[in-house]
Design a protein around this motif. Structure first.
Motif: not given
Length: 239
Positions: A36, A41, A48, A109, A112
């Motif tokens: 990511r 992102h 994460t 998003g 995400t």
């Protein structure tokens, strides 16, 4: 294998087991987070890991409290240790909501937010000692986010756009002859004055294409040959 999936939460886990759960959670969060992060992102490498680690620690705390779980005759209430992981899932829902952003017809998003929620569940698996389940889930998530992302390059997806063509109150432009060969449908949305005071017909366009930019250019070129365009904008979803 069945014992690893069903009997993976001992009442009194050792420190080595707890350390293994935390380490695997960090590895899983780092693997997904790095992908990511490279994609630019908002929720990247550290975010994460922290989300997965928070879920893991909450589940470990619930596991440690299992040994004191119960109700004696002298107590009027009973402690539910599973409120810890459930609370984490609820909290991540708010974080995922903050990752979503809407700009007109474009939503960003979505992937995400889904990744954060998914990594929370992975952290709960590792925190509960379900090593096989957490590992398999991490591998599947990586496949979905990385290799399967390339499917977008050859899949024909529905594209949408708003097109405003100059016309008159008595003459609505007919785009069927122009857009028909391109397999693009046009739905008349409104007919009225534009920003410069002229009459314009607003259409919603829909078509299937692999490359949205190339197909949009082909549509614009075809329409420009027959009509005067006042406005054109694509509707897109960014993850």
């Amino acid at each position: 294998m069945s014992s690893l999936l069903t009997d993976a939460m001992p009442l009194e886990p050792s420190w080595w087991e707890i350390a293994l759960r935390i380490a695997l959670t960090v590895v899983a969060g780092g693997l997904i987070g790095l992908d990511r992060e490279r994609g630019g992102h908002s929720a990247g490498f550290r975010t994460t890991i922290l989300v997965a680690l928070a879920a893991c620690l909450a589940m470990i705390q619930a596991n440690l409290l299992l040994s004191v779980y119960g109700k004696t005759p002298g107590f009027f209430s009973q402690m539910d240790v599973l409120r810890f992981p459930l609370g984490v899932l609820t909290g991540v829902g708010f974080i995922g909501g903050g990752a979503l952003l809407r700009r007109g017809d474009m939503m960003t998003g979505v992937t995400t937010a889904a990744t954060l929620w998914f990594m929370t569940v992975v952290g709960l698996c590792f925190g509960g000692g379900q090593i096989v389940t957490g590992t398999v889930a991490t591998v599947v998530a990586f496949i979905v986010l990385k290799p399967m992302k390339h499917l977008d390059t050859w899949l024909r997806c529905e594209r949408k756009a708003t097109l405003v063509v100059y016309g008159s109150s008595s003459d609505i432009p007919d785009l069927s002859d122009v857009l028909g060969p391109l397999e693009c449908s046009a739905l008349l949305v409104s007919l009225g004055p534009t920003e410069d005071g002229r009459i314009g017909a607003t259409f919603e366009l829909r078509w299937l294409a692999k490359d949205p930019d190339a197909s949009a250019r082909a549509i614009l070129t075809a329409v420009c040959e027959a009509h005067e365009i006042a406005h054109f904008s694509m509707h897109s979803t960014t993850n």
